[in-house]
Design an enzyme around this catalytic site. Structure first.
Site, mmCIF file in Angstrom:
data_model
loop_
_atom_site.group_PDB
_atom_site.id
_atom_site.type_symbol
_atom_site.label_atom_id
_atom_site.label_comp_id
_atom_site.label_asym_id
_atom_site.label_seq_id
_atom_site.Cartn_x
_atom_site.Cartn_y
_atom_site.Cartn_z
ATOM 1 N N SER A 56 -15.788 -3.568 6.058
ATOM 2 C CA SER A 56 -15.980 -2.686 5.168
ATOM 3 C C SER A 56 -14.405 -3.784 3.896
ATOM 4 C CB SER A 56 -14.875 -1.672 4.577
ATOM 5 O OG SER A 56 -13.574 -1.676 5.131
ATOM 6 N N GLY A 93 -14.320 -4.659 0.471
ATOM 7 C CA GLY A 93 -14.543 -5.109 -0.615
ATOM 8 C C GLY A 93 -16.018 -3.621 -1.089
ATOM 9 N N GLU A 137 -13.375 -12.970 14.441
ATOM 10 C CA GLU A 137 -13.850 -12.515 12.708
ATOM 11 C C GLU A 137 -14.378 -13.647 11.872
ATOM 12 O OE1 GLU A 137 -11.890 -9.465 8.981
ATOM 13 O OE2 GLU A 137 -11.391 -9.644 10.998
ATOM 14 N N ARG A 160 0.981 -0.921 0.127
ATOM 15 C CA ARG A 160 -0.049 -0.183 0.049
ATOM 16 C C ARG A 160 0.621 1.108 0.168
ATOM 17 N NH1 ARG A 160 -5.202 -2.057 3.596
ATOM 18 N NH2 ARG A 160 -5.204 -3.925 2.310
ATOM 19 N N ARG A 173 -9.245 -0.678 5.106
ATOM 20 C CA ARG A 173 -9.734 0.437 4.146
ATOM 21 C C ARG A 173 -10.456 1.892 3.901
ATOM 22 N NH1 ARG A 173 -7.106 -1.766 -1.165
ATOM 23 N NH2 ARG A 173 -6.751 -3.884 -1.315
ATOM 24 N N LYS A 220 -16.778 -9.216 14.453
ATOM 25 C CA LYS A 220 -16.834 -8.660 13.092
ATOM 26 C C LYS A 220 -16.294 -9.556 12.191
ATOM 27 C CE LYS A 220 -13.046 -6.534 11.331
ATOM 28 N NZ LYS A 220 -11.762 -5.420 11.158
#
Length: 393
Positions: free
Chosen positions: A299, A301, A215, A70, A331, A258
């Protein structure tokens, strides 16, 4: 007569023994349902604090490799110093603690210091943000040709949790991915393997003083499968996870969840926020006990605006939900922030400003009060490939 009295006495004694044997299992059940850890009450308070209305989690736990990719996308080299600067920009954003109650960190970041010499955990706590830590070590492909995965990291987890808590962490995160949208997926093996891993991780975390974020991600990927198919599999995955959490003696008041929102496949038409909310809330109502204090949606996608609008719709759909319906975004909070910064000191303040705007928008959405306009309007779907070998969320 004496024989009758002896027989009556024996029956009475046997009755007492029988009565006692009936009582004992009830006492044992109460013990099994009570957490033995000395941290039990603290864990409940920590989970409630992080799940408080109007606040969410900053997921900044990307591995060094993922963070490097990133950073390189905006022309910044993947060095420890640059990774540290990036996380410092996030954690020192003025006013961030008004909207964020927890930040998930990568192990390197947990032990790092800012430019002023303060530990990052202390920087976060000064803003009222609890430090957390990603404890899984990445995904591993299961045998077969479907590309399904399990999550690694149970080895030495107890010792690592002790060390993370000593450093200041108060919660942890473990990501399990269940693949859908392809023939034969998810397999029973994949569902059960990932549910077991999440339950065992949660048990170990609670025993060692960390609130576990559980998650179970029913992953958003390519395909034209419908939102109802996502809901079908999500409900089953979550139900298996909750069953195993109970079997492993995990205290639900001391965890956070999550999950994914229920979305159609990336090749299907995008569902409206209202449809996403209706189906997602129905799925949660069917599978998540009210004892869980917070559901912090990921979040993956979604664009930044889509993540906020869907969260707003969820809280409009269920304003009196038994759990906080809030966010744990990576993101959706960092993408534009990173592009704004691009490694330049002159952009530092502007990048922090957009981060706080995004956090504020999602904070408002988590209470059903977001009115717009969005700080980063537009944006399309994002394909996030399944990551293996320790990549973070």
């Amino acid at each position: 007569m004496q024989a009758q009295m002896q027989l009556r006495s024996q029956r009475t004694a046997a009755g007492v023994r029988t009565t006692r044997s009936r009582v004992q299992p009830k006492v044992m059940c109460r013990a099994f349902n009570s957490m033995e850890s000395p941290y039990a009450e603290e864990l409940k308070k920590t989970a409630a604090y992080i799940a408080q209305k109007g606040k969410g989690i900053l997921a900044s736990d990307e591995s060094n490799a993922t963070t490097g990719k990133r950073l390189q996308s905006v022309g910044v080299d993947n060095t420890e110093e640059n990774r540290r600067d990036w996380r410092e920009l996030l954690y020192t954003a003025p006013g961030l603690g008004q909207y964020i109650s927890g930040a998930i960190m990568f192990e390197e970041t947990l032990y790092q210091k800012g430019r002023d010499g303060r530990q990052f955990v202390d920087v976060l706590l000064a803003q009222g943000i609890y430090p957390g830590i990603k404890v899984d070590t990445g995904l591993q492909v299961l045998p077969g040709d479907k590309g399904e995965t399990t999550t690694q990291g149970l080895d030495n987890l107890a010792d690592r949790c002790k060390a993370y808590r000593k450093q200041g962490a108060r919660f942890a995160k473990w990501r399990a991915v269940v693949k859908i949208g392809e023939a034969g997926c998810p397999s029973t093996t994949a569902v059960l393997e990932n549910a077991h891993g999440l339950a065992r991780y949660a048990q170990i975390c609670q025993e060692n003083g960390l609130v576990p974020i559980v998650e179970p991600e029913v992953t958003l990927g390519p395909g034209d499968y419908s939102i109802e198919e996502t809901a079908f599999w999500s409900e089953r995955v979550y139900s298996h996870v909750m069953r195993l959490l109970n079997e492993y003696g995990v205290v639900l008041e001391g965890i956070l969840l999550k999950p994914n929102m229920c979305l159609p496949g990336l090749d299907a038409p995008v569902a409206s926020p209202q449809e996403v909310a209706r189906v997602t809330v129905r799925t949660m109502m069917r599978s998540i006990p009210p004892a869980v204090p917070g559901i912090h949606f990921l979040s993956g996608g979604m664009s930044e605006e889509e993540a906020t609008l869907n969260l707003q719709a969820l809280n409009e759909e269920a304003p009196n939900a038994p759990w906080a319906l809030t966010f744990s975004y990576g993101r959706a909070l960092q993408s534009t922030t990173l592009k704004t910064w691009a490694g330049k000191e002159s952009n530092w303040a502007a990048a922090q400003d957009i981060l706080v705007q995004l956090a504020k928008a999602n904070s408002e959405a988590s209470t059903g009060k977001f009115k717009g306009p969005h700080p980063v309007p537009g944006g399309g779907r994002i394909l996030q490939a399944l990551r293996t070998g320790g990549a973070g969320k």
